[in-house]
Scaffold this motif. Structure first.
Motif, mmCIF file in Angstrom:
data_model
loop_
_atom_site.group_PDB
_atom_site.id
_atom_site.type_symbol
_atom_site.label_atom_id
_atom_site.label_comp_id
_atom_site.label_asym_id
_atom_site.label_seq_id
_atom_site.Cartn_x
_atom_site.Cartn_y
_atom_site.Cartn_z
ATOM 1 N N GLY A 130 -6.212 10.816 -54.507
ATOM 2 C CA GLY A 130 -5.862 10.315 -55.831
ATOM 3 C C GLY A 130 -6.565 9.004 -56.102
ATOM 4 O O GLY A 130 -6.913 8.263 -55.172
ATOM 5 N N LYS A 131 -6.811 8.699 -57.393
ATOM 6 C CA LYS A 131 -7.402 7.430 -57.774
ATOM 7 C C LYS A 131 -6.309 6.364 -57.824
ATOM 8 O O LYS A 131 -5.275 6.543 -58.450
ATOM 9 N N LEU A 132 -6.590 5.261 -57.167
ATOM 10 C CA LEU A 132 -5.591 4.216 -56.964
ATOM 11 C C LEU A 132 -5.258 3.494 -58.268
ATOM 12 O O LEU A 132 -6.142 3.147 -59.047
ATOM 13 N N PHE A 133 -3.956 3.267 -58.484
ATOM 14 C CA PHE A 133 -3.483 2.446 -59.595
ATOM 15 C C PHE A 133 -2.801 1.215 -59.024
ATOM 16 O O PHE A 133 -1.969 1.306 -58.119
ATOM 17 N N ILE A 134 -3.174 0.052 -59.560
ATOM 18 C CA ILE A 134 -2.593 -1.210 -59.111
ATOM 19 C C ILE A 134 -2.201 -2.031 -60.332
ATOM 20 O O ILE A 134 -2.602 -1.729 -61.458
ATOM 21 N N TYR A 135 -1.409 -3.070 -60.079
ATOM 22 C CA TYR A 135 -1.030 -4.013 -61.129
ATOM 23 C C TYR A 135 -1.460 -5.400 -60.693
ATOM 24 O O TYR A 135 -0.953 -5.941 -59.709
ATOM 25 N N TYR A 136 -2.449 -5.967 -61.396
ATOM 26 C CA TYR A 136 -2.832 -7.350 -61.143
ATOM 27 C C TYR A 136 -1.859 -8.268 -61.857
ATOM 28 O O TYR A 136 -1.479 -8.013 -63.001
ATOM 29 N N HIS A 137 -1.485 -9.362 -61.196
ATOM 30 C CA HIS A 137 -0.464 -10.235 -61.764
ATOM 31 C C HIS A 137 -1.026 -11.205 -62.795
ATOM 32 O O HIS A 137 -0.400 -12.208 -63.109
ATOM 33 N N ASN A 138 -2.208 -10.890 -63.335
ATOM 34 C CA ASN A 138 -2.738 -11.626 -64.475
ATOM 35 C C ASN A 138 -2.911 -10.697 -65.671
ATOM 36 O O ASN A 138 -3.553 -11.054 -66.639
ATOM 37 N N GLU A 139 -2.338 -9.512 -65.612
ATOM 38 C CA GLU A 139 -2.552 -8.521 -66.650
ATOM 39 C C GLU A 139 -1.238 -7.924 -67.108
ATOM 40 O O GLU A 139 -0.233 -7.977 -66.396
ATOM 41 N N SER A 140 -1.239 -7.328 -68.290
ATOM 42 C CA SER A 140 -0.060 -6.648 -68.816
ATOM 43 C C SER A 140 -0.190 -5.140 -68.685
ATOM 44 O O SER A 140 0.680 -4.405 -69.124
ATOM 45 N N GLU A 141 -1.299 -4.678 -68.086
ATOM 46 C CA GLU A 141 -1.533 -3.265 -67.966
ATOM 47 C C GLU A 141 -1.746 -2.897 -66.503
ATOM 48 O O GLU A 141 -2.065 -3.747 -65.669
ATOM 49 N N TYR A 142 -1.596 -1.630 -66.210
ATOM 50 C CA TYR A 142 -1.880 -1.113 -64.880
ATOM 51 C C TYR A 142 -3.338 -0.705 -64.814
ATOM 52 O O TYR A 142 -3.874 -0.094 -65.737
ATOM 53 N N THR A 143 -4.002 -1.063 -63.725
ATOM 54 C CA THR A 143 -5.436 -0.871 -63.607
ATOM 55 C C THR A 143 -5.739 0.356 -62.757
ATOM 56 O O THR A 143 -5.309 0.445 -61.603
ATOM 57 N N GLY A 144 -6.482 1.280 -63.323
ATOM 58 C CA GLY A 144 -6.909 2.449 -62.573
ATOM 59 C C GLY A 144 -8.280 2.205 -61.976
ATOM 60 O O GLY A 144 -9.229 1.848 -62.672
ATOM 61 N N LEU A 145 -8.400 2.350 -60.661
ATOM 62 C CA LEU A 145 -9.665 2.133 -59.978
ATOM 63 C C LEU A 145 -10.355 3.473 -59.709
ATOM 64 O O LEU A 145 -9.726 4.529 -59.721
ATOM 65 N N GLU A 146 -11.632 3.391 -59.436
ATOM 66 C CA GLU A 146 -12.354 4.588 -59.030
ATOM 67 C C GLU A 146 -12.100 4.915 -57.562
ATOM 68 O O GLU A 146 -12.447 5.989 -57.094
ATOM 69 N N LYS A 147 -11.490 3.990 -56.860
ATOM 70 C CA LYS A 147 -11.248 4.174 -55.437
ATOM 71 C C LYS A 147 -10.273 5.314 -55.196
ATOM 72 O O LYS A 147 -9.188 5.357 -55.768
ATOM 73 N N THR B 206 -16.177 4.075 -50.879
ATOM 74 C CA THR B 206 -16.758 5.266 -50.255
ATOM 75 C C THR B 206 -16.640 5.286 -48.742
ATOM 76 O O THR B 206 -16.742 6.350 -48.136
ATOM 77 N N GLU B 207 -16.419 4.123 -48.122
ATOM 78 C CA GLU B 207 -16.343 4.055 -46.662
ATOM 79 C C GLU B 207 -15.106 3.276 -46.226
ATOM 80 O O GLU B 207 -15.194 2.158 -45.724
ATOM 81 N N PRO B 208 -13.921 3.845 -46.426
ATOM 82 C CA PRO B 208 -12.694 3.161 -45.990
ATOM 83 C C PRO B 208 -12.684 2.996 -44.477
ATOM 84 O O PRO B 208 -13.204 3.835 -43.737
ATOM 85 N N LYS B 209 -12.080 1.903 -44.045
ATOM 86 C CA LYS B 209 -12.021 1.612 -42.610
ATOM 87 C C LYS B 209 -10.707 2.108 -42.026
ATOM 88 O O LYS B 209 -9.636 1.854 -42.582
ATOM 89 N N ARG B 210 -10.791 2.789 -40.923
ATOM 90 C CA ARG B 210 -9.616 3.279 -40.192
ATOM 91 C C ARG B 210 -9.765 2.814 -38.753
ATOM 92 O O ARG B 210 -10.648 3.289 -38.032
ATOM 93 N N ILE B 211 -8.957 1.881 -38.338
ATOM 94 C CA ILE B 211 -9.086 1.277 -37.004
ATOM 95 C C ILE B 211 -7.939 1.755 -36.123
ATOM 96 O O ILE B 211 -6.794 1.327 -36.295
ATOM 97 N N PRO B 212 -8.226 2.665 -35.164
ATOM 98 C CA PRO B 212 -7.170 3.103 -34.257
ATOM 99 C C PRO B 212 -6.938 2.067 -33.163
ATOM 100 O O PRO B 212 -7.887 1.504 -32.604
ATOM 101 N N LEU B 213 -5.690 1.778 -32.878
ATOM 102 C CA LEU B 213 -5.350 0.860 -31.806
ATOM 103 C C LEU B 213 -5.077 1.639 -30.530
ATOM 104 O O LEU B 213 -4.989 2.864 -30.538
ATOM 105 N N SER B 214 -4.953 0.926 -29.437
ATOM 106 C CA SER B 214 -4.704 1.587 -28.155
ATOM 107 C C SER B 214 -3.386 2.360 -28.204
ATOM 108 O O SER B 214 -2.474 2.000 -28.969
ATOM 109 N N PRO B 215 -3.267 3.428 -27.401
ATOM 110 C CA PRO B 215 -2.001 4.174 -27.381
ATOM 111 C C PRO B 215 -0.820 3.260 -27.069
ATOM 112 O O PRO B 215 -0.901 2.390 -26.196
ATOM 113 N N LEU B 216 0.249 3.450 -27.802
ATOM 114 C CA LEU B 216 1.430 2.624 -27.603
ATOM 115 C C LEU B 216 2.077 2.897 -26.254
ATOM 116 O O LEU B 216 2.059 4.029 -25.755
ATOM 117 N N VAL B 217 2.635 1.855 -25.693
ATOM 118 C CA VAL B 217 3.368 1.964 -24.430
ATOM 119 C C VAL B 217 4.822 1.607 -24.711
ATOM 120 O O VAL B 217 5.107 0.524 -25.233
#
Length: 361
Positions: A53-70, A113-124
């Motif tokens: 889905g395309k991300l929707f956010i609310y910037y706290h300097n605006e009165s509208e919700y912003t739709g991103l291409e992300k 286009t290139e989101p980062k996904r950082i896996p951490l070590s297996p939990l103990v």
């Protein structure tokens, strides 16, 4: 799109977030020559196929919700249990494989286009502890890719774990907290003290762990002062509420605040929590927690993310000083500390994350 609030939705679309220059300079090293985004709230995503889905956010300097291409995975915004915390704009996920991952999907300035996904070590899992239910996640710096960044994970129960994701052969350092008042508490990072801190249930005690050695420091006991006089009706209402306590640090003024958030269950087609009261206390080095209705130029952002403070003068005309902005699954609004007035409403959906200002290199 299955958005949002109990009011008409105003939308605008843009490919990149609006930027501002911070003024005055920030004490954490951000200079006025650097661009940064204003704080924002993750609202929803507009389905666009294949679970995205395309991300929707609310910037706290605006009165509208912003739709991103992300584009983001829909479950990150539609399924509250899909994420287990957020810090510095990174969200944490914990899948069935037991691997905790840090992702920048919900960060509006991260790569589309290139989101980062950082896996951490297996939990103990320590004996007599569990690592399936997480209270929250905290980062000591703005990116887990920084060599010295420490990630702290607080699990429901006694276990607190640390790791340095950017270092080779990073392993978890696991600590069992003996005092049960910390079992359901959240961890936060204090830049001022270079420590991870946890506020005990009820807000009367703080535990601290050194950033470098992970050794526990002596508990700090708090003494509440300047408490307001409440009517019997108000006190009974607050006593009937679900109460949560939060530590938040202002990196521009060096102040530390304790926020008590009082919410009560309501029923509007489904059970939700609605804010009924909020109290802010200013902490000093002697353990005094002084009730205040004046935090000056600051605005506190409280949500499922790690709480943060923003100097309103750094974002002229974009938000109100002496306010607390609230966001959680099913509720969004703010509290004016000067008169304790609450302007909040229930929402149908939304992950309940505030994203702090992001520096643009």
């Amino acid at each position: 799109m299955s958005l949002l609030l109990n009011q008409p939705l105003k939308l605008c679309f843009q490919s990149k977030p609006g930027l501002v220059r911070s003024s005055p300079p920030l004490s954490n090293g951000f200079s006025t020559s650097k661009l940064q985004t204003p704080p924002c709230t993750v609202i929803d995503a507009d389905p666009c196929g294949r679970g995205l889905g395309k991300l929707f956010i609310y910037y706290h300097n605006e009165s509208e919700y912003t739709g991103l291409e992300k584009k983001v995975a829909m479950d990150l915004v539609d399924i509250p249990m899909a994420t287990i915390g957020s810090s510095h704009g990174w969200v944490a996920t914990l899948k069935e494989d037991g691997i905790l991952r840090l992702q920048d999907d919900l960060n509006p300035v991260a790569s589309y286009t290139e989101p980062k996904r950082i896996p951490l070590s297996p939990l103990v899992t320590l004996p007599h502890c569990q690592t399936q239910i997480v209270t929250n996640v905290s980062l000591s710096s703005s990116s887990p890719e920084d060599e010295e960044c420490v990630v702290a994970v607080k699990f429901l129960g006694p276990q607190l774990s640390f790791c340095r994701p950017a270092q080779s052969n990073s392993k978890w350092i696991n600590i069992r907290i003996a005092n049960p008042c910390f079992y359901s508490s959240r961890v936060m990072f204090s830049k001022k003290d270079e420590m991870f801190r946890i506020l005990g249930s009820g807000g009367h005690i703080i535990g601290s762990w050194d950033l470098h050695t992970h050794n526990q420091k002596p508990f700090q006991r708090l003494r509440f002062k300047n408490l307001p006089k409440l009517t019997k009706t108000k006190q009974e209402l607050m006593d009937s509420c679900y109460k949560s306590e939060h530590l938040v640090e202002s990196r521009t003024t060096g102040e530390t605040f304790l926020v008590k958030w009082y919410r009560k269950a309501v029923w509007r087609g489904m059970s939700k929590l609605k804010t009924k009261a909020l109290m802010v206390f200013k902490l000093d080095d002697k353990g005094n927690a002084v009730y205040t209705q004046d935090i000056g130029d600051l605005c506190i952002f409280l949500s499922k993310s790690e709480p943060f403070c923003v100097p309103v003068s750094s974002f002229p005309g974009m938000m109100f000083p002496n306010h607390v902005n609230l966001a959680d699954v099913g509720e969004k609004g703010y509290v004016n500390l000067a008169d304790s007035s609450i302007s909040a409403r229930n929402t149908r959906i939304g992950p309940g994350y505030h994203i702090p200002p992001q520096i643009i290199d």
